[in-house]
Write a protein that holds these residues in place. Structure first.
Motif, mmCIF file in Angstrom:
data_model
loop_
_atom_site.group_PDB
_atom_site.id
_atom_site.type_symbol
_atom_site.label_atom_id
_atom_site.label_comp_id
_atom_site.label_asym_id
_atom_site.label_seq_id
_atom_site.Cartn_x
_atom_site.Cartn_y
_atom_site.Cartn_z
ATOM 1 N N ILE A 29 2.957 31.185 51.528
ATOM 2 C CA ILE A 29 2.214 32.005 51.929
ATOM 3 C C ILE A 29 0.855 31.587 52.827
ATOM 4 O O ILE A 29 0.676 32.157 53.721
ATOM 5 N N GLN A 30 0.516 30.412 52.432
ATOM 6 C CA GLN A 30 -0.638 29.593 53.266
ATOM 7 C C GLN A 30 -0.070 29.239 54.701
ATOM 8 O O GLN A 30 -0.627 29.393 55.532
ATOM 9 N N GLU A 31 1.247 28.800 54.669
ATOM 10 C CA GLU A 31 1.917 28.690 55.895
ATOM 11 C C GLU A 31 2.045 29.730 56.906
ATOM 12 O O GLU A 31 1.540 29.682 58.092
ATOM 13 N N GLU A 32 2.291 30.798 56.274
ATOM 14 C CA GLU A 32 2.294 32.050 56.971
ATOM 15 C C GLU A 32 1.010 32.488 57.376
ATOM 16 O O GLU A 32 0.880 33.024 58.617
ATOM 17 N N ARG A 33 -0.014 32.516 56.656
ATOM 18 C CA ARG A 33 -1.340 32.624 57.108
ATOM 19 C C ARG A 33 -1.819 31.813 58.171
ATOM 20 O O ARG A 33 -2.361 32.349 59.439
ATOM 21 N N LYS A 90 11.130 38.044 47.112
ATOM 22 C CA LYS A 90 10.550 36.870 47.557
ATOM 23 C C LYS A 90 11.018 35.404 47.215
ATOM 24 O O LYS A 90 10.906 34.260 47.760
ATOM 25 N N PHE A 91 11.763 35.596 45.930
ATOM 26 C CA PHE A 91 12.246 34.311 45.231
ATOM 27 C C PHE A 91 13.196 33.379 46.157
ATOM 28 O O PHE A 91 13.163 32.325 46.037
ATOM 29 N N ILE A 92 13.700 34.253 47.196
ATOM 30 C CA ILE A 92 14.884 33.491 47.813
ATOM 31 C C ILE A 92 14.260 32.696 48.871
ATOM 32 O O ILE A 92 14.696 31.448 49.288
ATOM 33 N N GLN A 93 12.698 32.711 49.037
ATOM 34 C CA GLN A 93 12.056 31.946 49.870
ATOM 35 C C GLN A 93 11.887 30.443 49.424
ATOM 36 O O GLN A 93 11.310 29.637 49.986
ATOM 37 N N VAL A 94 11.941 30.261 48.078
ATOM 38 C CA VAL A 94 11.811 29.199 47.386
ATOM 39 C C VAL A 94 12.774 28.199 47.895
ATOM 40 O O VAL A 94 12.390 26.958 47.907
ATOM 41 N N PHE A 95 14.076 28.764 48.393
ATOM 42 C CA PHE A 95 15.188 28.000 48.477
ATOM 43 C C PHE A 95 15.519 28.103 49.979
ATOM 44 O O PHE A 95 16.188 27.102 50.874
ATOM 45 N N VAL A 96 15.218 29.016 50.605
ATOM 46 C CA VAL A 96 15.546 29.528 52.237
ATOM 47 C C VAL A 96 14.464 29.908 52.810
ATOM 48 O O VAL A 96 13.491 30.669 52.367
ATOM 49 N N GLY A 97 14.139 29.660 54.039
ATOM 50 C CA GLY A 97 13.142 30.121 54.899
ATOM 51 C C GLY A 97 11.918 29.458 54.931
ATOM 52 O O GLY A 97 10.920 29.772 54.392
ATOM 53 N N GLY A 98 12.156 28.062 55.394
ATOM 54 C CA GLY A 98 10.911 27.080 55.237
ATOM 55 C C GLY A 98 9.786 27.666 56.533
ATOM 56 O O GLY A 98 9.542 28.777 56.564
ATOM 57 N N LYS A 99 9.222 26.522 56.842
ATOM 58 C CA LYS A 99 7.874 26.852 57.703
ATOM 59 C C LYS A 99 8.459 27.540 58.923
ATOM 60 O O LYS A 99 9.796 27.144 59.523
ATOM 61 N N ARG A 100 7.738 28.425 59.563
ATOM 62 C CA ARG A 100 7.698 29.056 60.798
ATOM 63 C C ARG A 100 7.989 28.039 62.164
ATOM 64 O O ARG A 100 7.519 26.753 61.662
ATOM 65 N N GLU A 126 -2.788 32.911 62.205
ATOM 66 C CA GLU A 126 -4.059 32.650 62.605
ATOM 67 C C GLU A 126 -4.232 31.767 64.010
ATOM 68 O O GLU A 126 -4.776 31.942 64.976
ATOM 69 N N MET A 127 -2.949 30.942 64.139
ATOM 70 C CA MET A 127 -2.745 30.187 65.294
ATOM 71 C C MET A 127 -2.517 31.293 66.382
ATOM 72 O O MET A 127 -2.958 31.404 67.511
ATOM 73 N N MET A 128 -1.372 32.385 66.034
ATOM 74 C CA MET A 128 -1.089 33.403 66.914
ATOM 75 C C MET A 128 -2.462 34.091 67.448
ATOM 76 O O MET A 128 -2.713 34.485 68.655
ATOM 77 N N LEU A 129 -3.059 34.484 66.437
ATOM 78 C CA LEU A 129 -4.357 35.352 66.704
ATOM 79 C C LEU A 129 -5.282 34.400 67.656
ATOM 80 O O LEU A 129 -6.100 35.449 68.843
ATOM 81 N N GLU A 130 -5.528 33.389 67.361
ATOM 82 C CA GLU A 130 -6.428 32.534 68.282
ATOM 83 C C GLU A 130 -6.022 32.362 69.449
ATOM 84 O O GLU A 130 -6.683 32.257 70.562
#
Length: 257
Positions: A211-215, A62-72, A219-223
């Motif tokens: 993690i919060q962004e992914e949640r 998961k550490f790689i996500q600190v530098f790569v893979g921003g918001k969806r 939630e947006m897709m579910l709604e």
């Protein structure tokens, strides 16, 4: 690439090295393999003692996500959901079965499958919310690994410094070497405090944001899927889902089918 993380690390390291050089120091003074071995080896050992091995390995991945893979790409997801809403309104919810092969996100794909299979909106929401909660609970343990490492490393650095001082004190007969030896001994403390405050603790904070962004994204897709199943007008769905987007996204013009 996360420019903030990359620039932040570069600024921090550059500032520290520049300060060292301005004061007349050299990189050789802080490049001590034994100190690094004590601090990073001791910190890793302490973390592995506290957390199960699979969780530690997951933290490394998961550490790689600190530098790569921003918001969806929330705009693209929103557009896809609105397209589904328009098609379901024209041809019925069952028509979305043809769209399943085009969906790459596993969460959205499963939600659409449940909708096509005739699942009641309330039941679909319960099923997918359980997945969101379970996934979030698992991922929230990842930052805790880095927070613990950030707590251990300064203390391990002090241990390394004390070990270095012990070695220095055994050679007090060579007083000219004592000062140099003490300076080298404290390098371990630099490694421990530096690793905690420049890498480990900031990484834990950034991963919490990820993690919060992914949640919110899920939630947006579910709604959106639940709203489609309830027969809501596509434009109303769009307005509803816009509330999940960040402030800068809301400034953009709405996505139209």
């Amino acid at each position: 690439m996360d420019k903030s993380s990359i620039i932040g690390v570069l600024l921090a390291v550059t500032g520290i090295i520049a300060g060292l050089l301005i004061e007349g120091g050299s990189l050789g003074q802080i490049l001590q393999p034994t100190a690094a071995m004590i601090v990073f080896g001791g910190t890793l050992g302490a973390v592995m003692l506290q957390f199960p091995l699979p969780m530690v390995l997951a933290a490394f991945k998961k550490f790689i996500q600190v530098f790569v893979g921003g918001k969806r790409d929330t705009d693209q997801a929103l557009k896809q959901i609105i397209d589904f809403a328009n098609k379901a309104r024209r041809s019925g919810i069952v028509s979305l079965d043809q769209e399943l092969k085009k969906i790459t996100d596993p969460f959205l794909k499963q939600a659409i499958m449940l909708a096509v299979d005739g699942t009641e909106p309330s039941e679909l929401r319960k099923i997918m919310e359980i997945q969101i909660e379970n996934r979030a609970e698992e991922e929230e343990r990842i930052p805790a690994v880095f927070e613990s490492a950030g707590g251990f490393s300064p203390t391990i650095g002090i241990i390394g410094a004390v070990l270095g001082l012990i070695q220095v004190m055994q050679h007090l007969d060579k007083i000219e070497e004592v000062g140099k030896g003490i300076a080298v001994a404290f390098v371990a403390t630099i490694y421990g405090v530096g690793a905690a405050n420049l890498i480990l603790l900031p990484s834990a904070g950034k991963l919490k944001i990820r993690i919060q962004e992914e949640r919110v994204y899920k939630e947006m897709m579910l709604e959106g899927v639940v709203s489609i199943l309830e027969g809501m007008n596509p434009r109303m769905i769009e307005i509803k889902l816009q509330s999940f987007l960040s402030e800068d996204k809301n400034r953009k013009s709405p996505v139209r089918a």
